[in-house]
Design a protein around this motif. Structure first.
Motif, PDB file in Angstrom:
ATOM      1  N   PRO A  69      -8.182   8.854 -41.019  1.00 48.03           N
ATOM      2  CA  PRO A  69      -8.024   7.932 -39.894  1.00 48.03           C
ATOM      3  C   PRO A  69      -6.562   7.536 -39.680  1.00 48.03           C
ATOM      4  O   PRO A  69      -5.841   7.231 -40.631  1.00 48.03           O
ATOM      5  N   GLY A  70      -6.137   7.544 -38.417  1.00 45.94           N
ATOM      6  CA  GLY A  70      -4.757   7.247 -38.067  1.00 45.94           C
ATOM      7  C   GLY A  70      -3.932   8.472 -37.802  1.00 45.94           C
ATOM      8  O   GLY A  70      -2.870   8.390 -37.179  1.00 45.94           O
ATOM      9  N   PHE A  71      -4.418   9.657 -38.265  1.00 45.16           N
ATOM     10  CA  PHE A  71      -3.699  10.911 -38.038  1.00 45.16           C
ATOM     11  C   PHE A  71      -4.223  11.612 -36.791  1.00 45.16           C
ATOM     12  O   PHE A  71      -5.408  11.578 -36.481  1.00 45.16           O
ATOM     13  N   SER A  72      -3.326  12.256 -36.091  1.00 40.58           N
ATOM     14  CA  SER A  72      -3.648  13.174 -35.012  1.00 40.58           C
ATOM     15  C   SER A  72      -2.615  14.293 -35.086  1.00 40.58           C
ATOM     16  O   SER A  72      -1.868  14.381 -36.063  1.00 40.58           O
ATOM     17  N   ALA A  73      -2.559  15.141 -34.075  1.00 38.55           N
ATOM     18  CA  ALA A  73      -1.623  16.255 -34.116  1.00 38.55           C
ATOM     19  C   ALA A  73      -1.249  16.664 -32.703  1.00 38.55           C
ATOM     20  O   ALA A  73      -2.061  16.581 -31.782  1.00 38.55           O
ATOM     21  N   ILE A  74       0.005  17.096 -32.535  1.00 42.43           N
ATOM     22  CA  ILE A  74       0.431  17.681 -31.269  1.00 42.43           C
ATOM     23  C   ILE A  74      -0.040  19.119 -31.266  1.00 42.43           C
ATOM     24  O   ILE A  74       0.454  19.952 -32.024  1.00 42.43           O
ATOM     25  N   ARG A  75      -1.003  19.412 -30.426  1.00 43.12           N
ATOM     26  CA  ARG A  75      -1.676  20.695 -30.423  1.00 43.12           C
ATOM     27  C   ARG A  75      -0.935  21.722 -29.572  1.00 43.12           C
ATOM     28  O   ARG A  75      -0.348  21.400 -28.547  1.00 43.12           O
ATOM     29  N   SER A  76      -0.985  22.969 -30.010  1.00 44.26           N
ATOM     30  CA  SER A  76      -0.358  24.045 -29.242  1.00 44.26           C
ATOM     31  C   SER A  76      -1.170  25.330 -29.298  1.00 44.26           C
ATOM     32  O   SER A  76      -0.666  26.395 -28.980  1.00 44.26           O
ATOM     33  N   GLY A  77      -2.428  25.229 -29.739  1.00 46.45           N
ATOM     34  CA  GLY A  77      -3.266  26.418 -29.817  1.00 46.45           C
ATOM     35  C   GLY A  77      -4.051  26.460 -31.100  1.00 46.45           C
ATOM     36  O   GLY A  77      -4.592  25.451 -31.545  1.00 46.45           O
ATOM     37  N   GLY A  78      -4.101  27.631 -31.741  1.00 44.77           N
ATOM     38  CA  GLY A  78      -4.980  27.810 -32.883  1.00 44.77           C
ATOM     39  C   GLY A  78      -4.452  27.279 -34.191  1.00 44.77           C
ATOM     40  O   GLY A  78      -5.221  26.873 -35.055  1.00 44.77           O
ATOM     41  N   SER A  79      -3.125  27.263 -34.371  1.00 40.28           N
ATOM     42  CA  SER A  79      -2.583  26.872 -35.662  1.00 40.28           C
ATOM     43  C   SER A  79      -1.194  26.271 -35.467  1.00 40.28           C
ATOM     44  O   SER A  79      -0.644  26.267 -34.366  1.00 40.28           O
ATOM     45  N   ASN A  80      -0.638  25.753 -36.577  1.00 41.66           N
ATOM     46  CA  ASN A  80       0.735  25.249 -36.609  1.00 41.66           C
ATOM     47  C   ASN A  80       0.956  24.051 -35.697  1.00 41.66           C
ATOM     48  O   ASN A  80       1.979  23.943 -35.019  1.00 41.66           O
ATOM     49  N   SER A  81      -0.005  23.120 -35.683  1.00 44.20           N
ATOM     50  CA  SER A  81       0.190  21.858 -34.982  1.00 44.20           C
ATOM     51  C   SER A  81       1.184  20.993 -35.754  1.00 44.20           C
ATOM     52  O   SER A  81       1.516  21.266 -36.908  1.00 44.20           O
ATOM     53  N   ASP A  82       1.656  19.925 -35.096  1.00 44.12           N
ATOM     54  CA  ASP A  82       2.595  19.007 -35.732  1.00 44.12           C
ATOM     55  C   ASP A  82       1.876  17.685 -35.995  1.00 44.12           C
ATOM     56  O   ASP A  82       1.410  17.041 -35.054  1.00 44.12           O
ATOM     57  N   LEU A 641      -2.472  14.557 -27.107  1.00 43.50           N
ATOM     58  CA  LEU A 641      -1.212  15.113 -27.612  1.00 43.50           C
ATOM     59  C   LEU A 641      -1.316  16.624 -27.572  1.00 43.50           C
ATOM     60  O   LEU A 641      -2.002  17.240 -28.388  1.00 43.50           O
ATOM     61  N   ASN A 642      -0.629  17.216 -26.631  1.00 39.43           N
ATOM     62  CA  ASN A 642      -0.847  18.624 -26.351  1.00 39.43           C
ATOM     63  C   ASN A 642       0.369  19.183 -25.639  1.00 39.43           C
ATOM     64  O   ASN A 642       1.164  18.440 -25.056  1.00 39.43           O
ATOM     65  N   LEU A 643       0.496  20.503 -25.656  1.00 37.28           N
ATOM     66  CA  LEU A 643       1.547  21.168 -24.904  1.00 37.28           C
ATOM     67  C   LEU A 643       1.002  21.639 -23.557  1.00 37.28           C
ATOM     68  O   LEU A 643      -0.178  21.963 -23.427  1.00 37.28           O
ATOM     69  N   VAL A 644       1.879  21.696 -22.578  1.00 38.59           N
ATOM     70  CA  VAL A 644       1.497  22.213 -21.268  1.00 38.59           C
ATOM     71  C   VAL A 644       1.292  23.715 -21.376  1.00 38.59           C
ATOM     72  O   VAL A 644       2.086  24.426 -21.984  1.00 38.59           O
ATOM     73  N   GLY A 645       0.188  24.227 -20.802  1.00 38.97           N
ATOM     74  CA  GLY A 645      -0.063  25.664 -20.811  1.00 38.97           C
ATOM     75  C   GLY A 645       1.069  26.439 -20.163  1.00 38.97           C
ATOM     76  O   GLY A 645       1.622  26.032 -19.137  1.00 38.97           O
ATOM     77  N   ASN A 658      -7.009  23.542 -23.636  1.00 37.68           N
ATOM     78  CA  ASN A 658      -8.319  23.146 -24.140  1.00 37.68           C
ATOM     79  C   ASN A 658      -8.509  23.569 -25.595  1.00 37.68           C
ATOM     80  O   ASN A 658      -7.939  24.565 -26.057  1.00 37.68           O
ATOM     81  N   GLU A 659      -9.359  22.831 -26.281  1.00 42.33           N
ATOM     82  CA  GLU A 659      -9.707  23.122 -27.665  1.00 42.33           C
ATOM     83  C   GLU A 659     -10.821  24.183 -27.717  1.00 42.33           C
ATOM     84  O   GLU A 659     -11.431  24.505 -26.691  1.00 42.33           O
ATOM     85  N   PRO A 660     -11.126  24.734 -28.909  1.00 43.66           N
ATOM     86  CA  PRO A 660     -12.163  25.763 -29.001  1.00 43.66           C
ATOM     87  C   PRO A 660     -13.530  25.244 -28.570  1.00 43.66           C
ATOM     88  O   PRO A 660     -13.868  24.075 -28.756  1.00 43.66           O
ATOM     89  N   GLY A 661     -14.314  26.144 -27.980  1.00 41.87           N
ATOM     90  CA  GLY A 661     -15.703  25.841 -27.660  1.00 41.87           C
ATOM     91  C   GLY A 661     -16.563  25.911 -28.917  1.00 41.87           C
ATOM     92  O   GLY A 661     -16.079  25.754 -30.036  1.00 41.87           O
ATOM     93  N   ARG A 662     -17.855  26.155 -28.722  1.00 44.00           N
ATOM     94  CA  ARG A 662     -18.774  26.193 -29.869  1.00 44.00           C
ATOM     95  C   ARG A 662     -18.301  27.232 -30.882  1.00 44.00           C
ATOM     96  O   ARG A 662     -18.008  28.373 -30.536  1.00 44.00           O
ATOM     97  N   THR A 663     -18.238  26.821 -32.139  1.00 51.14           N
ATOM     98  CA  THR A 663     -17.709  27.689 -33.189  1.00 51.14           C
ATOM     99  C   THR A 663     -18.613  27.625 -34.413  1.00 51.14           C
ATOM    100  O   THR A 663     -18.752  26.572 -35.036  1.00 51.14           O
ATOM    101  N   TRP A 664     -19.206  28.753 -34.764  1.00 55.76           N
ATOM    102  CA  TRP A 664     -20.031  28.855 -35.969  1.00 55.76           C
ATOM    103  C   TRP A 664     -19.196  29.385 -37.121  1.00 55.76           C
ATOM    104  O   TRP A 664     -18.262  30.162 -36.924  1.00 55.76           O
ATOM    105  N   TRP A 665     -19.529  28.976 -38.332  1.00 57.94           N
ATOM    106  CA  TRP A 665     -18.792  29.462 -39.485  1.00 57.94           C
ATOM    107  C   TRP A 665     -19.681  29.474 -40.727  1.00 57.94           C
ATOM    108  O   TRP A 665     -20.654  28.736 -40.826  1.00 57.94           O
TER     109      TRP A 665
END
Length: 672
Positions: A69-82, A641-645, A658-665
Motif C-alpha cells: 500500500p502506498g506504492f504505484s508505478a509509472i507504466r510504459s508497457g509490459g516491464s521496466n516500470s518506475d 501514472l502512464n506514458l502517452v502512446g 491500456n493494461e493487459p486484458g484477461r490473463t491466465w497463468w
C-alpha cells in the motif's frame, strides 16, 4: 493462457512482538499467494519477495512493490516500470540490493534501477517509510527500499535447490532457480532467472507493444569461520530487451555487471556488537534504438533509424559500527560514499555506435557520515533519532560526441555538509496496541536526470545546472498498529513540506526543470480478519495528496486513491484459494504538462475495478502448483501514472497505454 505467478491474500506480518501461536499462524499464511503486504513494525514493511503474488508474477522490482500500500508505478508497457511511493519517485526513493546502489543510464529512465532487479532472487524486502532512517544513503525523502540476499546457514555439509517455472498468456514464461551448497564454514550460492513475454492485448483486444526478454545470474562465495564472522565475495550479470509502446525508442540492451565484497564481525567486545564493511561496483550498459524491435520512421529527426548507447558505473562503499553501551542504548554510525560517471555514444544502422568512442557527459559523487541512536527507555517506550551529513558533487561535460571536453568553471557543482535527520517516538500502549510519531528532514542533491537530462540543463543550453537548488523535505510520520484475537489492523499517515521541490515543465518535445515549494499528505490503512478457521478477509487503502504552492496547482504525477479487498481460503490441507478486487478511484487533481523526467500529467483519469482469482495445490513437501487469472472480466483500463502512446505505433496523442486484458497463468514451485 495468461501468465504468471500469483497471489492470494495478504501476508500480514504482525506488529512487534509475537507469541508462539502467532508465529505459527504466520508460517501458515506463507503458503498463500500474496496480493498485498501489511506493515511489519513502526514505519517498516518487511516481506519475502520469493512468495508468489498476484497480479501476475513480478518481472521487476516495480511490479512487486505495487503490492505494498502506498506504492504505484509509472507504466510504459509490459516491464521496466518506475516505482512511485506516496507520489514521489527517482532518487527520492533509493532502491538498494544487498546494500548497494545501481543507477540506470538512460536520460529518460528507460532502464530505471528497478528494471535490473528480479525480486524472486532475493530473500527479504524491507521498506522504510518516509525520512525515518539515515544509515542507507542520502536523499531518501520518500523512503528506502532494500532487496537483500541473506547468507545461507549450514550446520553440516549439504545442498539446497529451489526453482519455479511459470507460463501464461501473451507468451509469458519465467524460470527461476537458487542453488546453495556449503557447510558450517563455507558456502556457495548461485541464483538465475529468465523472464519473457510477447506483446499483450488489452481489454479491447488491441495489441500493445510490450514484449520483453530478460535474464539475471548472481553468484556469492562466503566464508564463515565462526558464528560471528562473515566474508562474502559476489558477482553477477544480466541483460535483456524491451519494446515500449509509449516511447520513441525501445531498449535493445539492458546489460548489468556487478561485483561486491563485504565483511561482518559480531560481538567484538561487550559494547562493540558489530562491525561491517563493503565495497561494490554496479555497471549499467544500456542501448536504445528505433530499428531493432520496430520499423524505423521515414521522416523526422530519427528517420531511418538511430541508436543511443549509454553506460553508468556506480562504485561505492560503506563502513558501519554498532555499539551497545548498555542501559537500552544502541548506536549505529559510519560512513558511505559512491562515485558514478556517465558515458554515451550514438549511431545509426549504417554507422554503428559500437565503432564510436565513449564520451563522458556527466559524473556524480557523494560522501556521507551517519549516526542513528536508539534508546529503549522502558519496556513500552522507545526513542530513535539520527543525523546525517553529506557532501555531493556533480560535473557536466560539453556534448559533441567527439570526445571529452574540458570542464568549465560553471560545469562543476558541489554542496558540503547537507544535513538530514529525524527523531521518532514509539509507544506500546497495551499488549495489542502500538503507536509512533516521527519528524524527519532530508536534503537531496539534484540527480543526473534533474541536472543533466532535461533540455535546458545541458552544457550548451540554459543554466539549470547552476541554479537548481537541493530539495529540502520536512515530514511528520504517524501510525498505529492493533492486534486482537483473529484480527490485525494498522494505519500510517504523513504530512510534509518540501522547499525547492524539483518540478518538470513540458513544452512541446522538450522539458525544463525548476524549483517550487510543495506540500504533501496522505495515509495507508490495512487489516485482516479471520472470518472462520479457513477464511480470512483482508483490505488495504492508500491515498496521497500534493500541492504546488508556488504555482497554485496540484502537484503532478500523484496517483489516485486505491482500495484492495481480498479473501483467502486455507484449511490446513493441500488446497488454498484467493481473490483480489482492486478498486482505483478517478484522479481529477492534475497539473497539465507538468511532471517528472519520465512522465507528465495529461489530464484527468477514470477509475476502475479489476477482479483476480488464484488457487494452489501442494502435491508434497517438494512440489506446489499454482494457477490464477488476472483481470477476470477482461476490463479495458489504464493507470493514471502512464506514458502517452507513441504515434509510431498508431496511438492517438495524449492517450494512456491500456493494461493487459484477461490473463491466465500457471506456476510450479520446487524445493529440494
Amino acid at each position: 493462457m495468461a501468465l504468471a505467478c500469483a497471489a492470494s491474500l495478504l501476508l500480514p506480518v504482525a506488529a512487534q512482538a509475537a507469541s508462539t501461536a502467532d508465529a505459527a499462524a504466520s508460517d501458515t499464511l506463507q503458503e498463500v499467494v500474496v496480493t498485498a503486504v501489511h506493515d511489519h513494525s513502526p514505519v517498516q514493511v518487511v516481506t519475502d519477495p520469493k512468495q508468489p503474488r498476484q497480479p501476475i508474477p513480478a518481472s521487476d522490482a516495480a511490479d512487486y512493490l505495487k503490492t505494498i500500500p502506498g506504492f504505484s508505478a509509472i507504466r510504459s508497457g509490459g516491464s521496466n516500470s518506475d516505482p512511485v511511493f506516496r507520489g514521489q519517485f527517482g532518487s527520492r526513493l533509493p532502491l538498494l540490493t544487498n546494500g548497494t546502489q545501481l543507477q540506470g543510464a538512460c536520460p529518460g529512465r528507460m532502464d530505471s534501477p528497478s528494471s535490473y532487479i528480479s525480486p524472486e532472487t532475493f530473500d527479504q524486502l524491507t521498506v522504510v517509510k518516509g525520512p525515518q532512517t539515515v544509515v542507507w544513503g542520502p536523499g531518501a525523502s520518500a523512503g528506502v527500499v532494500r532487496f537483500d540476499r541473506l547468507p545461507p546457514e549450514f550446520t553440516e555439509p549439504g545442498a539446497r535447490l529451489e526453482a519455479s517455472l511459470l507460463g501464461g498468456g501473451h507468451g509469458r514464461n519465467d524460470q527461476t532457480a537458487t542453488l546453495e551448497v556449503g557447510n558450517n564454514q563455507v558456502y556457495l550460492r548461485a541464483t538465475a532467472n529468465h523472464s519473457h513475454s510477447q506483446d499483450y492485448r488489452d481489454g479491447r483486444g488491441q495489441r500493445v507493444p510490450s514484449a520483453y526478454d530478460k535474464w539475471n545470474t548472481d553468484v556469492a562465495l562466503g566464508w564463515t569461520p565462526d558464528a560471528n564472522t562473515l566474508l562474502e565475495l559476489s558477482a553477477g550479470a544480466g541483460d535483456g530487451w524491451a519494446r515500449y509502446g509509449g516511447r520513441g525508442m525501445d531498449g535493445s540492451q539492458f546489460r548489468r555487471d556487478s561485483w561486491g565484497l563485504r565483511a561482518e564481525k559480531k560481538h567484538l567486545t561487550p559494547w562493540l556488537t558489530k562491525l561491517e564493511a563493503q565495497v561494490y561496483s554496479n555497471k549499467a550498459d544500456h542501448v536504445m534504438d528505433n530499428f531493432t524491435l520496430r520499423t524505423p520512421p521515414t521522416t523526422g529527426m530519427m528517420a531511418g533509424g538511430m541508436a543511443s548507447s549509454v553506460r553508468r558505473t556506480t562504485t561505492g562503499g560503506r563502513v558501519a559500527a554498532t555499539l551497545e553501551p548498555g542501559a537500552g542504548w544502541q548506536l549505529v554510525t559510519g560512513f558511505d560514499g559512491q562515485y558514478s560517471p556517465h558515458d554515451m555514444r550514438k549511431g545509426t544502422p549504417a554507422d554503428s555506435y559500437a565503432n564510436k568512442d565513449w564520451e563522458r557527459n556527466a559524473k556524480f559523487a557523494n560522501f556521507g557520515w551517519f549516526a542513528e541512536l536508539g534508546w529503549q527507555a522502558s519496556a513500552q517506550t522507545r526513542w530513535v533519532g539520527g543525523l546525517r551529513l553529506d557532501k555531493a558533487q556533480a560535473w557536466r561535460y560539453a556534448t559533441g560526441y567527439g570526445g571529452v571536453s574540458p570542464i568549465a568553471a560553471d560545469n562543476e557543482r558541489s554542496k558540503n555538509a547537507m544535513p538530514s535527520g529525524f527523531v521518532r517516538w514509539e509507544q506500546q500502549l497495551t499488549q495489542s496496541t502500538t503507536v509512533y510519531a516521527g519528524l524527519g528532514h532530508v536534503q537531496r542533491f539534484p540527480d543526473y536526470w534533474e541536472l543533466i537530462s532535461p533540455g535546458n540543463s545541458t552544457a550548451n543550453k540554459g543554466n539549470a545546472f547552476t541554479t537548481l537548488q537541493p530539495e529540502k523535505t520536512t515530514q511528520l510520520d504517524v501510525g498505529a498498529q492493533w492486534k486482537g484475537q483473529g484480527w490485525q489492523a494498522w494505519a500510517s499517515g504523513y504530512l510534509g513540506y518540501v522547499r525547492d521541490y524539483m518540478l518538470f515543465d513540458y513544452m512541446g518535445m522538450g522539458s525544463a526543470v525548476r524549483n517550487v515549494d510543495a506540500r504533501t499528505a496522505g495515509f495507508e490503512l490495512g487489516g485482516n480478519y479471520k472470518l472462520t478457521p479457513a477464511w480470512t478477509a483482508q483490505a488495504t487503502l492508500a491515498t496521497t495528496w500534493g500541492d504546488n504552492r508556488s504555482d497554485g496547482r496540484p502537484l503532478p504525477q500523484t496517483p489516485p486513491a486505491e482500495l484492495r479487498l481480498g479473501l483467502d481460503y486455507y484449511a490446513q490441507g493441500p488446497w488454498t484459494a484467493g481473490a483480489l478486487w482492486r478498486l482505483v478511484a478517478p484522479q481529477h487533481r492534475y497539473a497539465l504538462n507538468q511532471g517528472n523526467v519520465v512522465g507528465k500529467d495529461m489530464g484527468a483519469s477514470s477509475g476502475f475495478g479489476v477482479l483476480s482469482l488464484n488457487a494452489s495445490y501442494r502435491v508434497n513437501h517438494q512440489w506446489k502448483l499454482l494457477m490464477g487469472v488476472d483481470n477476470l472480466f477482461d476490463k479495458a483500463y489504464a493507470e493514471h501514472l502512464n506514458l502517452v502512446g507513441n504515434s509510431g505505433f498508431g496511438f492517438p496523442g495524449n492517450t494512456r497505454i491500456n493494461e493487459p486484458g484477461r490473463t491466465w497463468w500457471v506456476r510450479a514451485d520446487m524445493k529440494f
